[in-house]
Design a protein around this motif. Structure first.
Motif, mmCIF file in Angstrom:
data_model
loop_
_atom_site.group_PDB
_atom_site.id
_atom_site.type_symbol
_atom_site.label_atom_id
_atom_site.label_comp_id
_atom_site.label_asym_id
_atom_site.label_seq_id
_atom_site.Cartn_x
_atom_site.Cartn_y
_atom_site.Cartn_z
ATOM 1 N N ASP A 1 -9.101 1.084 0.090
ATOM 2 C CA ASP A 1 -9.015 -0.085 -0.773
ATOM 3 C C ASP A 1 -8.152 -1.164 -0.133
ATOM 4 O O ASP A 1 -8.412 -2.357 -0.304
ATOM 5 C CB ASP A 1 -8.437 0.296 -2.133
ATOM 6 C CG ASP A 1 -9.424 1.072 -3.002
ATOM 7 O OD1 ASP A 1 -10.620 1.116 -2.638
ATOM 8 O OD2 ASP A 1 -9.004 1.632 -4.027
ATOM 9 N N ALA A 2 -7.124 -0.749 0.614
ATOM 10 C CA ALA A 2 -6.249 -1.713 1.264
ATOM 11 C C ALA A 2 -7.032 -2.619 2.208
ATOM 12 O O ALA A 2 -6.845 -3.841 2.225
ATOM 13 C CB ALA A 2 -5.144 -0.986 2.021
ATOM 14 N N ILE A 3 -7.919 -2.027 2.991
ATOM 15 C CA ILE A 3 -8.715 -2.812 3.934
ATOM 16 C C ILE A 3 -9.654 -3.764 3.193
ATOM 17 O O ILE A 3 -9.793 -4.942 3.544
ATOM 18 C CB ILE A 3 -9.506 -1.880 4.870
ATOM 19 C CG1 ILE A 3 -8.551 -1.245 5.888
ATOM 20 C CG2 ILE A 3 -10.620 -2.637 5.590
ATOM 21 C CD1 ILE A 3 -9.209 -0.249 6.813
ATOM 22 N N LEU A 4 -10.294 -3.254 2.146
ATOM 23 C CA LEU A 4 -11.204 -4.101 1.373
ATOM 24 C C LEU A 4 -10.451 -5.281 0.752
ATOM 25 O O LEU A 4 -10.927 -6.421 0.787
ATOM 26 C CB LEU A 4 -11.886 -3.279 0.282
ATOM 27 C CG LEU A 4 -12.746 -2.111 0.756
ATOM 28 C CD1 LEU A 4 -13.321 -1.347 -0.440
ATOM 29 C CD2 LEU A 4 -13.879 -2.595 1.653
ATOM 30 N N VAL B 1 -4.740 1.500 8.776
ATOM 31 C CA VAL B 1 -4.813 0.187 8.130
ATOM 32 C C VAL B 1 -4.160 -0.872 9.017
ATOM 33 O O VAL B 1 -4.704 -1.968 9.207
ATOM 34 C CB VAL B 1 -4.129 0.223 6.748
ATOM 35 C CG1 VAL B 1 -4.111 -1.178 6.120
ATOM 36 C CG2 VAL B 1 -4.841 1.199 5.816
ATOM 37 N N ALA B 2 -3.009 -0.541 9.582
ATOM 38 C CA ALA B 2 -2.312 -1.492 10.451
ATOM 39 C C ALA B 2 -3.166 -1.881 11.654
ATOM 40 O O ALA B 2 -3.231 -3.058 12.034
ATOM 41 C CB ALA B 2 -0.983 -0.893 10.912
ATOM 42 N N ALA B 3 -3.809 -0.898 12.259
ATOM 43 C CA ALA B 3 -4.656 -1.174 13.418
ATOM 44 C C ALA B 3 -5.801 -2.109 13.050
ATOM 45 O O ALA B 3 -6.154 -3.024 13.801
ATOM 46 C CB ALA B 3 -5.202 0.131 13.996
ATOM 47 N N TYR B 4 -6.374 -1.887 11.866
ATOM 48 C CA TYR B 4 -7.458 -2.763 11.406
ATOM 49 C C TYR B 4 -6.926 -4.173 11.156
ATOM 50 O O TYR B 4 -7.545 -5.170 11.576
ATOM 51 C CB TYR B 4 -8.084 -2.207 10.123
ATOM 52 C CG TYR B 4 -9.210 -3.071 9.603
ATOM 53 C CD1 TYR B 4 -10.523 -2.832 10.003
ATOM 54 C CD2 TYR B 4 -8.964 -4.138 8.753
ATOM 55 C CE1 TYR B 4 -11.557 -3.645 9.555
ATOM 56 C CE2 TYR B 4 -9.989 -4.950 8.301
ATOM 57 C CZ TYR B 4 -11.282 -4.700 8.705
ATOM 58 O OH TYR B 4 -12.298 -5.516 8.265
ATOM 59 N N GLU C 1 -3.638 10.202 2.311
ATOM 60 C CA GLU C 1 -4.896 10.919 2.498
ATOM 61 C C GLU C 1 -5.987 9.917 2.852
ATOM 62 O O GLU C 1 -5.993 8.790 2.370
ATOM 63 C CB GLU C 1 -5.267 11.672 1.216
ATOM 64 C CG GLU C 1 -6.468 12.583 1.379
ATOM 65 C CD GLU C 1 -6.754 13.407 0.139
ATOM 66 O OE1 GLU C 1 -7.715 14.182 0.175
ATOM 67 O OE2 GLU C 1 -6.011 13.271 -0.846
ATOM 68 N N GLY C 2 -6.924 10.324 3.690
ATOM 69 C CA GLY C 2 -7.949 9.386 4.144
ATOM 70 C C GLY C 2 -7.370 8.520 5.245
ATOM 71 O O GLY C 2 -6.700 9.010 6.156
ATOM 72 N N LEU C 3 -7.595 7.211 5.167
ATOM 73 C CA LEU C 3 -7.034 6.304 6.161
ATOM 74 C C LEU C 3 -5.518 6.234 5.998
ATOM 75 O O LEU C 3 -5.015 6.039 4.897
ATOM 76 C CB LEU C 3 -7.636 4.906 6.001
ATOM 77 C CG LEU C 3 -9.126 4.753 6.287
ATOM 78 C CD1 LEU C 3 -9.532 3.299 6.123
ATOM 79 C CD2 LEU C 3 -9.469 5.246 7.684
ATOM 80 N N VAL D 1 0.846 -1.197 0.000
ATOM 81 C CA VAL D 1 0.000 0.000 0.000
ATOM 82 C C VAL D 1 0.884 1.250 0.000
ATOM 83 O O VAL D 1 1.697 1.442 0.908
ATOM 84 C CB VAL D 1 -0.929 0.029 1.236
ATOM 85 C CG1 VAL D 1 -1.911 1.190 1.121
ATOM 86 C CG2 VAL D 1 -1.660 -1.288 1.391
ATOM 87 N N ASP D 2 0.715 2.095 -1.028
ATOM 88 C CA ASP D 2 1.447 3.365 -1.090
ATOM 89 C C ASP D 2 0.671 4.302 -1.995
ATOM 90 O O ASP D 2 0.206 3.889 -3.067
ATOM 91 C CB ASP D 2 2.861 3.154 -1.634
ATOM 92 C CG ASP D 2 3.792 4.310 -1.291
ATOM 93 O OD1 ASP D 2 3.477 5.453 -1.692
ATOM 94 O OD2 ASP D 2 4.818 4.074 -0.629
ATOM 95 N N ASP D 3 0.486 5.563 -1.577
ATOM 96 C CA ASP D 3 -0.292 6.489 -2.389
ATOM 97 C C ASP D 3 0.519 7.121 -3.519
ATOM 98 O O ASP D 3 -0.029 7.839 -4.353
ATOM 99 C CB ASP D 3 -0.941 7.580 -1.530
ATOM 100 C CG ASP D 3 0.074 8.435 -0.783
ATOM 101 O OD1 ASP D 3 1.286 8.131 -0.859
ATOM 102 O OD2 ASP D 3 -0.341 9.394 -0.120
ATOM 103 N N ASP D 4 1.814 6.842 -3.564
ATOM 104 C CA ASP D 4 2.645 7.271 -4.683
ATOM 105 C C ASP D 4 2.615 6.148 -5.722
ATOM 106 O O ASP D 4 3.169 5.062 -5.504
ATOM 107 C CB ASP D 4 4.076 7.524 -4.203
ATOM 108 C CG ASP D 4 4.980 8.075 -5.299
ATOM 109 O OD1 ASP D 4 4.880 7.611 -6.447
ATOM 110 O OD2 ASP D 4 5.802 8.970 -4.997
ATOM 111 N N ARG D 5 1.961 6.416 -6.858
ATOM 112 C CA ARG D 5 1.755 5.361 -7.849
ATOM 113 C C ARG D 5 3.077 4.793 -8.376
ATOM 114 O O ARG D 5 3.173 3.601 -8.674
ATOM 115 C CB ARG D 5 0.915 5.893 -9.015
ATOM 116 C CG ARG D 5 -0.510 6.299 -8.647
ATOM 117 C CD ARG D 5 -1.340 5.100 -8.268
ATOM 118 N NE ARG D 5 -2.720 5.476 -7.996
ATOM 119 C CZ ARG D 5 -3.697 5.500 -8.911
ATOM 120 N NH1 ARG D 5 -3.414 5.204 -10.173
ATOM 121 N NH2 ARG D 5 -4.917 5.838 -8.574
#
Length: 206
Positions: A38-41, A65-68, A58-60, A9-13
């Motif tokens: 999307d990572a959680i899904l 995500v790690a906590a989830y 941005e966002g979560l 997971v990284d927001d830098d494409r």
């Protein structure tokens, strides 16, 4: 033979593409996402053995995500971040990450770290105890339903922020407007939104 399934997971494409390609070439089965929602899904759908998470998104965030992953899926995770300040390092330790890598790193450095993290995250099998046997047959989250204890409204707001490039307050206002227009409570509307996004995220068949 795959070395294991990893969620990246990284927001830098560009970073995401580089990591995904490099880890795939190294023999891993890679699932990638450019945002926390999307990572959680994807984690719920594919159940990776390890997650490699950027922190500031941005966002979560990667911390969200790690906590989830820890709370609901018991998925081990590691962080790859450009930040190494004291507060960040403290949070990484609190969450129980199996590794913490600081950018910039090239893929030749990341692959060995991922392999080592897999080794730490998946220790040799030991004789099951009553507790481990119970946990093995009672996963924390099953099916397509988001656990009720997750802040579903925050997750839905994050989805709207990502999908429509909205700041958090505008995303929340849109969620409230949708709930009012459809005659639903805010949590109910949030759940409907998250379920719809999860359905769309599933790979097509044919």
């Amino acid at each position: 033979m795959s070395k294991g399934k990893i969620l990246v997971v990284d927001d830098d494409r560009l970073v995401l593409a580089t990591l995904s390609y490099g880890l795939t070439q190294a023999g891993f089965d890679v699932i990638d996402a450019d945002n926390g929602d999307d990572a959680i899904l994807l984690a719920r759908e594919h159940r990776p053995q390890l997650a490699l998470l950027d922190i500031r998104m941005e966002g979560l965030t990667g911390f969200d995500v790690a906590a989830y992953l820890r709370e609901y899926l018991q998925t081990p995770f590691m962080f790859l971040s450009a930040f190494a300040d004291e507060a960040t390092v403290t949070k990484v330790k609190e969450l129980g990450a199996v590794a913490y890598l600081v950018k910039p790193l090239d893929i030749s450095q990341i692959v060995p770290a991922v392999e080592a993290a897999f080794a730490r995250a998946t220790p040799p099998a030991a004789p099951p105890t009553a507790a481990t046997a119970a946990s093995a047959v009672a996963p924390a989250a099953t099916g397509s339903e988001v656990p009720a204890t997750l802040d579903i409204t925050a997750l839905a707001v994050g989805v709207l922020m990502h999908r429509f490039s909205l700041p958090r307050d505008e995303a929340l206002a849109r969620l409230l407007s949708l709930a009012s227009a459809d005659g639903h409570s805010v949590p109910e509307q949030a759940r409907r939104l998250v379920d719809a996004v999860e359905l769309l995220a599933r790979p097509g068949k044919g």
